[in-house]
Design a protein around this motif. Structure first.
Motif, PDB file in Angstrom:
ATOM      1  N   SER A 179       0.833  -1.218   0.000  1.00 52.88           N
ATOM      2  CA  SER A 179       0.000   0.000   0.000  1.00 52.88           C
ATOM      3  C   SER A 179       0.858   1.255   0.000  1.00 52.88           C
ATOM      4  N   LYS A 223      -3.541   5.058  -6.316  1.00 49.28           N
ATOM      5  CA  LYS A 223      -4.463   4.736  -5.225  1.00 49.28           C
ATOM      6  C   LYS A 223      -4.862   3.260  -5.344  1.00 49.28           C
ATOM      7  N   LEU A 232      -6.124   4.358 -10.341  1.00 45.22           N
ATOM      8  CA  LEU A 232      -6.759   3.454  -9.390  1.00 45.22           C
ATOM      9  C   LEU A 232      -6.313   2.019  -9.687  1.00 45.22           C
ATOM     10  N   THR A 272       1.085   4.256  -2.871  1.00 44.01           N
ATOM     11  CA  THR A 272       0.921   5.667  -2.505  1.00 44.01           C
ATOM     12  C   THR A 272       2.147   6.482  -2.908  1.00 44.01           C
TER      13      THR A 272
END
Length: 136
Positions: free
Chosen positions: A23, A32, A72, A27
Motif C-alpha cells: 500500500s 491509489k 486506481l 501511494t
C-alpha cells in the motif's frame, strides 16, 4: 484492499506487514489502491494460466492481470512459489528476498513500469531495490 490467496501449502509469514508495504509503495508512486488479489500457487497452476491466457508455453514466476483505470490500482497477481524458490537459488538470494521482489514487481507494473527493454528493466530493478529497502 489487498487479499492473499493460497493454492498451495505455502503461507506468508506476516500478511499485514506485506500489505502495508504494498500500500505504501502504491501511494509513493502517486497511485491509489482499490484491490489487489495475490494468488500463491505452484508451477503447474501458473503454467496453465500462462498457456491459456497468454499463449506462452513456459514456466514463469509471476503473471499479473491489470484491471486498473487511471491511477486506481486493481488487479490479480499470480506467483509460483516453486519458481520463486528456484530463482532464489539461481540468484543466490534468500527465498523471502526473491518473493518480496516478485511481489513488488507486479505492483510496479500496475504503476506503469515496464521491463521489456534493457533501459526499462534497469529502471524496474532500481525501483524494486528502492522499495525492497522500505520493507520493515
Amino acid at each position: 484492499m489487498i487479499n492473499f490467496n493460497y493454492e498451495t501449502a505455502f503461507r506468508l509469514d506476516d500478511e499485514d506487514r506485506i500489505s502495508n508495504w504494498i500500500s505504501n509503495t502504491i501511494t509513493s508512486e502517486s497511485y491509489k489502491l482499490e484491490e489487489i488479489n495475490y494468488v500463491f500457487c505452484d508451477d503447474a497452476y501458473l503454467h496453465k494460466l500462462n498457456v491459456e491466457f497468454l499463449k506462452h508455453d513456459t514456466l514463469t514466476d509471476i503473471i499479473s492481470f491489470d484491471y486498473s483505470v487511471g491511477k486506481l490500482i486493481t488487479g490479480d497477481i499470480f506467483i509460483s512459489v516453486e519458481r520463486v524458490d528456484d530463482n532464489a537459488k539461481d540468484f543466490n538470494v534468500s527465498f523471502d528476498d526473491e518473493l518480496h521482489r516478485v511481489i513488488i514487481h507486479g505492483v510496479l507494473h500496475y504503476c506503469g513500469y515496464k521491463d521489456k527493454t534493457k533501459d526499462d528493466a534497469s529502471l524496474m530493478r532500481d525501483k524494486e531495490n528502492h522499495y525492497l529497502s522500505k520493507l520493515s
